[in-house]
Design an enzyme around this catalytic site. Sequence first.
Site, PDB file in Angstrom:
ATOM      1  N   HIS A  32      15.501 -31.696 -21.685  1.00  9.30           N
ATOM      2  CA  HIS A  32      14.843 -31.116 -22.851  1.00  9.30           C
ATOM      3  C   HIS A  32      15.033 -32.054 -24.035  1.00  9.30           C
ATOM      4  O   HIS A  32      16.128 -32.571 -24.262  1.00  9.30           O
ATOM      5  CB  HIS A  32      15.457 -29.742 -23.147  1.00  9.30           C
ATOM      6  N   CYS A  58      13.334 -23.108 -25.103  1.00  6.65           N
ATOM      7  CA  CYS A  58      13.047 -24.419 -24.518  1.00  6.65           C
ATOM      8  C   CYS A  58      13.296 -24.475 -23.013  1.00  6.65           C
ATOM      9  O   CYS A  58      12.882 -25.416 -22.350  1.00  6.65           O
ATOM     10  CB  CYS A  58      13.882 -25.453 -25.241  1.00  6.65           C
ATOM     11  N   ASN A 111      11.035 -31.898 -31.119  1.00  4.30           N
ATOM     12  CA  ASN A 111      11.321 -30.821 -30.169  1.00  4.30           C
ATOM     13  C   ASN A 111      10.084 -29.943 -30.034  1.00  4.30           C
ATOM     14  O   ASN A 111       9.702 -29.257 -30.983  1.00  4.30           O
ATOM     15  CB  ASN A 111      12.514 -30.012 -30.697  1.00  4.30           C
TER      16      ASN A 111
END
Length: 325
Positions: free
Chosen positions: A252, A112, A282
């Site tokens: 994030h 990520c 996500n």
Amino acid sequence: MAHIMGFGGYAPERIVTNDEWAQRVDTSDEWITQRTGIKRRRFAADDESTLTLAAAAARGAIGDAGLTPADIDEIVIATDTPEVRTPDTAALLQHELGCRNVPTYDLGGSGCAGFIQAMDVANSRIAVQPKNILVIGVEVITRMISLTDRATAVLFGDAAGAVIMGSQPSKAEVLGIVSGTDGSHAEILTLTAGGTRRPFNASSLASGDHNRLVMDGKKVFTEAVRRMSEASAEVLRRVGRTVGEVSLVIPHQANLRIIEAVRKKMGLESGRVFVNVHEYGNTGSATVPFAMWQAVLTNRIEKGDLVVLTAFGAGFHWAAAALQF
Ligand code: ACO
């Protein structure tokens, strides 16, 4: 320092709710909402893939920058879910967009944090030689991990985000970027099968290892909070700015509780943190550029704003960037 000239983003149309997940595996809307804040996520359609998502976000960013594909001098894509094993997705995208024969490369495996790391690389490349670099974060995670493992499957969704970085003053100046890695935690968040250590074979398929994402959720949680808040403080210190001057942090989007903990550690009120994890889940390396595109589109970011991006992922890798709009 480089400037951001254009923003783009794309999420597939198909929405998968927590209730739909509860019909597939042993979970519930209540469990997912309480633990993660996620309510919905997007799944790529059968005729979509990493390349098509990346191309949609790229076309948006190129148009937003007032450029054409012929103006792109380099392409870098952060993804852990590439279109094919070889070559990189960036090479395929160069052809798909009709760019010139400019250099392209993927940053794979950064999880990520990959998009901000890719921005860091592009920033240095532009400092050496002025050029327009297309930087993308894209994942089609739902096709690469087990959809029967409730511990990981419900967390993720598919999306892409893109920016064009160049040397001329434009929409946002990159004031600074910091990034770091601690490879000693590699086993805490990993997908081992398919590499040279554990090639795909009949036994990995039979055991389900080929798409099993190994994750120690609690350790990931703790490290994500620590690293994203420390990296944000570090980048602000390096560029001589303070948290009080920050208009918006785009962290994030892994989990609402992680975002909240980062916000509290940084001493920010909730209005100064961008959140869309409830809608998209996500999306790996796509969360930050996709969220930034949405923030610009919805006027959450205005001219004069100081914006901090921060991300954390497998590796462990982490990064933060300070942008002056
Ligand atoms: N539905 C219902 N129960 C579940 C589910 C589910 N989808 N998944 C796991 N469980 C169960 C487990 O089997 C376990 O049951 P047990 O206690 O009987 O063994 C229990 O729930 C686990 O509960 P907790 O350990 O209390 O769960 P926790 O509060 O730690 O939440 C979570 C788990 C959401 C994974 C959390 O640790 C987390 O978000 N960590 C960060 C992980 C992350 O974000 N990963 C994404 C990739 S990395 C990144 O993007 C930063």
